[in-house]
Scaffold this motif. Structure first.
Motif, PDB file in Angstrom:
ATOM      1  N   GLY A  95      -1.769  -6.030   7.675  1.00 21.71           N
ATOM      2  CA  GLY A  95      -2.002  -6.037   6.240  1.00 21.71           C
ATOM      3  C   GLY A  95      -1.193  -7.117   5.538  1.00 21.71           C
TER       4      GLY A  95
ATOM      5  N   SER B 298      -7.826  -1.449   5.508  1.00 22.27           N
ATOM      6  CA  SER B 298      -7.480  -0.298   6.353  1.00 22.27           C
ATOM      7  C   SER B 298      -8.676   0.621   6.566  1.00 22.27           C
ATOM      8  CB  SER B 298      -6.315   0.480   5.738  1.00 22.27           C
ATOM      9  OG  SER B 298      -6.666   1.055   4.494  1.00 22.27           O
TER      10      SER B 298
ATOM     11  N   ARG C  63       3.842  -3.280   4.057  1.00 24.34           N
ATOM     12  CA  ARG C  63       4.412  -3.187   2.713  1.00 24.34           C
ATOM     13  C   ARG C  63       5.767  -2.499   2.691  1.00 24.34           C
ATOM     14  NH1 ARG C  63      -0.917  -0.856  -0.125  1.00 24.34           N
ATOM     15  NH2 ARG C  63      -1.094  -0.043   2.017  1.00 24.34           N
TER      16      ARG C  63
ATOM     17  N   ASP D  75       0.440  -1.713   8.499  1.00 22.86           N
ATOM     18  CA  ASP D  75       0.835  -1.869   7.099  1.00 22.86           C
ATOM     19  C   ASP D  75       2.259  -2.411   7.035  1.00 22.86           C
ATOM     20  OD1 ASP D  75       1.298  -1.626   4.371  1.00 22.86           O
ATOM     21  OD2 ASP D  75       0.326   0.335   4.230  1.00 22.86           O
TER      22      ASP D  75
ATOM     23  N   ASP E 138      -5.340  -4.173   0.864  1.00 19.05           N
ATOM     24  CA  ASP E 138      -4.919  -3.414   2.043  1.00 19.05           C
ATOM     25  C   ASP E 138      -5.720  -2.125   2.198  1.00 19.05           C
ATOM     26  OD1 ASP E 138      -3.030  -5.164   3.032  1.00 19.05           O
ATOM     27  OD2 ASP E 138      -1.376  -4.291   1.908  1.00 19.05           O
ATOM     28  N   SER E 139      -6.051  -1.505   1.084  1.00 24.29           N
ATOM     29  CA  SER E 139      -6.840  -0.269   1.135  1.00 24.29           C
ATOM     30  C   SER E 139      -8.233  -0.531   1.704  1.00 24.29           C
ATOM     31  CB  SER E 139      -6.953   0.329  -0.269  1.00 24.29           C
ATOM     32  OG  SER E 139      -7.758   1.488  -0.265  1.00 24.29           O
TER      33      SER E 139
ATOM     34  N   ASP F 297      -2.444  -4.017  -2.917  1.00 25.63           N
ATOM     35  CA  ASP F 297      -2.756  -2.625  -2.569  1.00 25.63           C
ATOM     36  C   ASP F 297      -4.262  -2.427  -2.393  1.00 25.63           C
ATOM     37  OD1 ASP F 297      -0.113  -1.744  -2.587  1.00 25.63           O
ATOM     38  OD2 ASP F 297      -0.158  -1.221  -4.720  1.00 25.63           O
TER      39      ASP F 297
END
Length: 265
Positions: free
Chosen positions: A171, A206, A220, A218, A202-203, A199
């Motif tokens: 990510g 994923s 972050r 991830d 990445d959402s 965000d």
């Protein structure tokens, strides 16, 4: 007659043999890894320095997480084809050919450039708060509505070319620490919007990774406290020269941020 010393010797010998067998098996497994590193500038290592001379404008770095992992683990083969500026179409057209049926490990970051990472950052750095928010909104709409189909094509192609590979999709980190201090930088309104875009991206990634049966890694949380304006131990470049290295992980971001997350995935 029972001889304790002999029994102990036999037990010790058995234990040594078992450990030797385990070590040999583990070494054989490590030696059997055929690793291909695909993706964009975050996987190429743009911003981390020490670029391979034969990589040209792709700027593949010996400090990139993929290169570091290969050096530490000595896989049977390593193909490093990630490239600065790559989009999903570039992976399909220029990078996917590196995959083989014998490939056992694949890593990549992809999707940020499709969603307009570079132009969004330029707008946010040079424009007003409202300009930045509008640019982020456009990027997020693209990520939610268009990017999933593009990612699915990439993931399907990877699965088709290397059906037995363990695929790790990395990510993107938050770029800014909210409330952090920078002598020169953008305000918290823009910082929050840019982090929100990460965000969203990445959402989306994923979710598509899960649908493909791959692993999403991830980063972050690992980057938390090391974002731009987060202090002296920053793992990301702010605006810098060369300009294409701006808003990319530095060598610490690759070694201490991306590498451990990849290694544990």
């Amino acid at each position: 007659m029972f001889r304790p010393a002999r029994a102990l010797s036999v037990a010790a010998t058995a234990a040594v043999l078992a450990m030797t067998t385990l070590f040999t098996a583990s070494s054989a497994n490590a030696a059997g890894v055929n690793y291909v590193a695909l993706g964009d500038s975050y996987s190429a290592g743009v911003g981390a320095g020490n670029y391979l001379s034969d990589s040209g404008s792709c700027k593949r770095s010996t400090n990139a997480y993929a290169y570091l992992w290969s050096n530490a683990n000595s896989p049977s083969s390593f193909s490093f084809v990630a490239c600065s500026g790559a989009r999903t179409g570039d992976v399909l057209n220029s990078q996917i050919s590196a995959l083989k049926s014998s490939t056992t490990l694949v890593s990549l970051t992809i999707g940020g450039n499709d969603a307009g990472f570079s132009s969004t950052m330029q707008t946010c750095v040079l424009g007003s708060d409202s300009d930045c928010l509008n640019a982020v909104n456009t990027a997020e709409n693209y990520a939610v509505n268009t990017l999933p189909g593009q990612l699915d094509q990439v993931y399907s192609a990877i699965k088709s070319k290397s059906p037995n590979a363990h695929v790790v999709v990395m990510g993107y980190p938050h770029l800014y620490q909210i409330g952090g201090y920078c002598l020169f930088g953008i305000g918290d309104t823009k910082r929050a919007a840019i982090n929100e875009a990460a965000d969203t991206l990445d959402s989306v990634i994923s979710k598509e990774v899960a649908n493909a049966g791959f692993t999403f890694a991830d980063v972050r949380d690992t980057f938390a406290g090391h974002e731009i304006c987060g202090g002296l131990d920053t793992w990301l470049h702010s605006t810098t020269w060369p300009i294409d290295e701006s808003y990319h992980p530095n060598s610490s971001g690759q070694a201490d941020g991306y590498l451990p997350v990849f290694s544990q995935s």
